[in-house]
Scaffold this motif. Structure first.
Motif, mmCIF file in Angstrom:
data_model
loop_
_atom_site.group_PDB
_atom_site.id
_atom_site.type_symbol
_atom_site.label_atom_id
_atom_site.label_comp_id
_atom_site.label_asym_id
_atom_site.label_seq_id
_atom_site.Cartn_x
_atom_site.Cartn_y
_atom_site.Cartn_z
ATOM 1 N N ASP A 136 -21.242 -17.245 -87.587
ATOM 2 C CA ASP A 136 -22.812 -16.603 -87.661
ATOM 3 C C ASP A 136 -22.805 -15.208 -88.164
ATOM 4 O O ASP A 136 -23.826 -14.770 -88.946
ATOM 5 C CB ASP A 136 -23.310 -16.426 -86.211
ATOM 6 N N ASN A 137 -21.622 -14.356 -87.901
ATOM 7 C CA ASN A 137 -21.749 -13.205 -88.374
ATOM 8 C C ASN A 137 -20.704 -12.595 -89.557
ATOM 9 O O ASN A 137 -20.777 -11.428 -89.840
ATOM 10 C CB ASN A 137 -21.732 -12.010 -87.124
ATOM 11 N N PHE A 138 -19.809 -13.605 -89.647
ATOM 12 C CA PHE A 138 -18.493 -12.789 -90.691
ATOM 13 C C PHE A 138 -17.987 -14.143 -91.269
ATOM 14 O O PHE A 138 -18.345 -15.238 -91.230
ATOM 15 C CB PHE A 138 -17.598 -12.517 -89.742
ATOM 16 N N TYR A 164 -8.898 -2.851 -78.734
ATOM 17 C CA TYR A 164 -9.603 -1.724 -79.274
ATOM 18 C C TYR A 164 -10.903 -1.789 -79.734
ATOM 19 O O TYR A 164 -11.786 -0.928 -79.768
ATOM 20 C CB TYR A 164 -8.812 -0.846 -80.354
ATOM 21 N N LEU A 165 -11.110 -3.081 -80.310
ATOM 22 C CA LEU A 165 -12.315 -3.200 -80.912
ATOM 23 C C LEU A 165 -13.500 -3.260 -79.930
ATOM 24 O O LEU A 165 -14.782 -3.101 -80.388
ATOM 25 C CB LEU A 165 -12.416 -4.911 -81.597
ATOM 26 N N LYS A 166 -13.255 -3.634 -78.627
ATOM 27 C CA LYS A 166 -14.221 -3.565 -77.376
ATOM 28 C C LYS A 166 -15.036 -2.053 -77.355
ATOM 29 O O LYS A 166 -16.312 -2.116 -76.755
ATOM 30 C CB LYS A 166 -13.652 -4.076 -76.228
ATOM 31 N N ASN A 167 -14.280 -1.051 -77.648
ATOM 32 C CA ASN A 167 -14.547 0.230 -77.479
ATOM 33 C C ASN A 167 -15.118 0.957 -79.163
ATOM 34 O O ASN A 167 -15.337 2.195 -79.011
ATOM 35 C CB ASN A 167 -13.800 1.010 -76.864
ATOM 36 N N GLY A 168 -15.191 -0.018 -80.163
ATOM 37 C CA GLY A 168 -15.430 0.569 -81.345
ATOM 38 C C GLY A 168 -17.085 0.559 -81.467
ATOM 39 O O GLY A 168 -17.807 0.496 -80.622
ATOM 40 N N ASN A 169 -17.345 0.496 -82.831
ATOM 41 C CA ASN A 169 -18.628 0.605 -83.380
ATOM 42 C C ASN A 169 -19.264 -0.913 -82.999
ATOM 43 O O ASN A 169 -18.635 -1.628 -82.696
ATOM 44 C CB ASN A 169 -18.579 1.038 -84.792
ATOM 45 N N GLN A 170 -20.701 -0.752 -83.399
ATOM 46 C CA GLN A 170 -21.584 -2.231 -83.358
ATOM 47 C C GLN A 170 -20.539 -3.246 -83.863
ATOM 48 O O GLN A 170 -20.439 -4.474 -83.368
ATOM 49 C CB GLN A 170 -22.707 -2.012 -83.579
ATOM 50 N N ARG A 171 -20.285 -3.247 -85.228
ATOM 51 C CA ARG A 171 -19.513 -4.108 -86.031
ATOM 52 C C ARG A 171 -18.059 -4.500 -85.397
ATOM 53 O O ARG A 171 -17.735 -5.646 -85.477
ATOM 54 C CB ARG A 171 -19.673 -3.578 -87.425
ATOM 55 N N GLN A 172 -17.489 -3.358 -84.951
ATOM 56 C CA GLN A 172 -16.025 -3.815 -84.438
ATOM 57 C C GLN A 172 -16.371 -4.934 -83.128
ATOM 58 O O GLN A 172 -15.762 -5.639 -82.725
ATOM 59 C CB GLN A 172 -15.586 -2.688 -84.007
ATOM 60 N N ASP A 224 -12.625 1.095 -89.394
ATOM 61 C CA ASP A 224 -13.842 1.636 -89.458
ATOM 62 C C ASP A 224 -14.258 2.078 -90.863
ATOM 63 O O ASP A 224 -14.882 3.091 -90.852
ATOM 64 C CB ASP A 224 -14.086 2.619 -88.130
ATOM 65 N N ILE A 225 -13.652 1.395 -91.948
ATOM 66 C CA ILE A 225 -14.237 1.748 -93.245
ATOM 67 C C ILE A 225 -14.859 0.474 -94.045
ATOM 68 O O ILE A 225 -14.790 0.389 -95.097
ATOM 69 C CB ILE A 225 -13.082 2.587 -94.059
ATOM 70 N N ASP A 226 -15.359 -0.333 -93.127
ATOM 71 C CA ASP A 226 -15.908 -1.626 -93.766
ATOM 72 C C ASP A 226 -17.325 -1.281 -94.168
ATOM 73 O O ASP A 226 -17.990 -0.284 -93.954
ATOM 74 C CB ASP A 226 -15.909 -2.591 -92.648
ATOM 75 N N ILE A 227 -17.748 -2.084 -95.019
ATOM 76 C CA ILE A 227 -19.364 -2.309 -95.508
ATOM 77 C C ILE A 227 -19.535 -3.413 -95.220
ATOM 78 O O ILE A 227 -18.992 -4.436 -94.630
ATOM 79 C CB ILE A 227 -19.139 -1.971 -97.053
ATOM 80 N N PRO A 228 -21.135 -3.570 -95.361
ATOM 81 C CA PRO A 228 -21.599 -4.722 -94.698
ATOM 82 C C PRO A 228 -21.106 -6.089 -95.206
ATOM 83 O O PRO A 228 -21.281 -7.165 -94.388
ATOM 84 C CB PRO A 228 -23.151 -4.829 -95.378
ATOM 85 N N ASN A 229 -20.634 -6.300 -96.274
ATOM 86 C CA ASN A 229 -20.075 -7.753 -96.780
ATOM 87 C C ASN A 229 -18.377 -7.736 -96.517
ATOM 88 O O ASN A 229 -17.993 -8.686 -96.886
ATOM 89 C CB ASN A 229 -20.365 -7.984 -98.296
ATOM 90 N N SER A 230 -17.881 -6.805 -95.601
ATOM 91 C CA SER A 230 -16.446 -6.921 -95.410
ATOM 92 C C SER A 230 -16.124 -8.148 -94.549
ATOM 93 O O SER A 230 -17.044 -8.479 -93.466
ATOM 94 C CB SER A 230 -16.050 -5.603 -94.744
ATOM 95 N N ASP A 231 -15.114 -8.695 -94.975
ATOM 96 C CA ASP A 231 -14.740 -10.106 -94.058
ATOM 97 C C ASP A 231 -13.631 -9.614 -92.984
ATOM 98 O O ASP A 231 -13.220 -8.508 -92.925
ATOM 99 C CB ASP A 231 -14.174 -11.002 -95.012
ATOM 100 N N LEU A 232 -13.339 -10.539 -92.232
ATOM 101 C CA LEU A 232 -12.260 -10.431 -91.099
ATOM 102 C C LEU A 232 -10.944 -10.879 -91.597
ATOM 103 O O LEU A 232 -11.045 -12.277 -91.817
ATOM 104 C CB LEU A 232 -12.730 -10.935 -89.600
ATOM 105 N N ASP A 233 -10.145 -10.308 -91.848
ATOM 106 C CA ASP A 233 -9.057 -10.727 -92.541
ATOM 107 C C ASP A 233 -7.881 -10.805 -91.398
ATOM 108 O O ASP A 233 -7.452 -9.682 -90.529
ATOM 109 C CB ASP A 233 -8.305 -9.655 -93.477
ATOM 110 N N ILE A 234 -7.223 -11.930 -91.405
ATOM 111 C CA ILE A 234 -6.261 -12.255 -90.428
ATOM 112 C C ILE A 234 -4.993 -12.770 -90.968
ATOM 113 O O ILE A 234 -5.110 -13.892 -91.424
ATOM 114 C CB ILE A 234 -6.830 -13.416 -89.102
ATOM 115 N N ILE A 235 -4.067 -11.883 -90.933
ATOM 116 C CA ILE A 235 -2.653 -12.371 -91.249
ATOM 117 C C ILE A 235 -1.737 -13.098 -90.455
ATOM 118 O O ILE A 235 -1.938 -12.898 -89.338
ATOM 119 C CB ILE A 235 -1.895 -11.160 -91.861
ATOM 120 N N CYS A 236 -1.061 -14.034 -90.952
ATOM 121 C CA CYS A 236 -0.290 -15.064 -90.374
ATOM 122 C C CYS A 236 1.327 -15.122 -90.938
ATOM 123 O O CYS A 236 1.346 -14.838 -92.095
ATOM 124 C CB CYS A 236 -0.790 -16.177 -89.968
ATOM 125 N N GLU A 237 2.295 -15.333 -90.028
ATOM 126 C CA GLU A 237 3.562 -15.549 -90.741
ATOM 127 C C GLU A 237 3.777 -17.151 -90.538
ATOM 128 O O GLU A 237 3.701 -17.752 -89.748
ATOM 129 C CB GLU A 237 4.862 -15.083 -89.857
#
Length: 179
Positions: A102-104, A10-18, A48-61
């Motif tokens: 580089d970006n996140f 779904y990120l492929k069709n999102g905003n620039q940051r997605q 799509d409610i991130d701000i410039p310093n938002s990180d990429l959070d990945i949860i795992c089991e």
């Protein structure tokens, strides 16, 4: 309707940051590397409610924190500003790793709970449903509160007039919204 956040297409069709998040996650093969831990990207960027310093959070089991730590250190330990530690959140052991690309900033979060039952995922689903029901004004107000330094769940609680622990109160919407 609940979106499928378990795959990141779904990120492929999102905003620039997605789109950039999609590229970065794939470039560094993060989800592929974490596949055995049922990873899910959660947080503000997917909805799509991130701000410039938002990180990429990945949860795992992760069932075994020392094995998870060793694996994460082996796979991502060479990344910029890598750190990993184990702590307790709400009485549950969790292992958290962070590193920069580089970006996140990536944050990998492991608990011995199925990823679709973890609070981070559950909060994101509730927040996404609320955003779709409440519209763009609501979304923009959430972003404004976040920009002013308020965390996501407290921002939702403030706009919704919720009292008490915002993390607990938001989860009370789960059954109401998913119908």
């Amino acid at each position: 309707m609940i979106k499928n956040f378990k795959k990141i297409n779904y990120l492929k069709n999102g905003n620039q940051r997605q789109k950039l998040a999609f590229y970065e996650i794939n470039k560094h093969q993060v989800l592929e590397t974490l596949k055995q831990y049922s990873p899910i990207l959660v947080g503000t960027i997917p909805i799509d409610i991130d701000i410039p310093n938002s990180d990429l959070d990945i949860i795992c089991e992760c069932k075994n924190h020392s094995q998870f730590t060793k694996y994460i250190r082996n796979e991502f330990g060479n990344k910029k500003d890598f750190k990993i530690y184990t702590t307790k959140k709400n009485g549950v052991d969790c292992t958290i790793a962070e590193f920069k690309t580089d970006n996140f900033i990536f944050e990998i979060f492991g608990q011995n709970i199925p990823t679709d039952k973890q609070n981070a995922y559950r909060h994101m689903i509730v927040e996404d449903l609320l955003l779709s029901k409440k519209g763009n004004d609501f979304k923009n107000k959430i972003k404004e509160l976040k920009t002013s330094g308020i965390k996501t769940e407290p921002a939702f609680a403030k706009l919704l007039g919720l009292t008490g622990n915002p993390y607990v109160e938001l989860l009370k919407f789960e059954h109401k919204l998913s119908k």
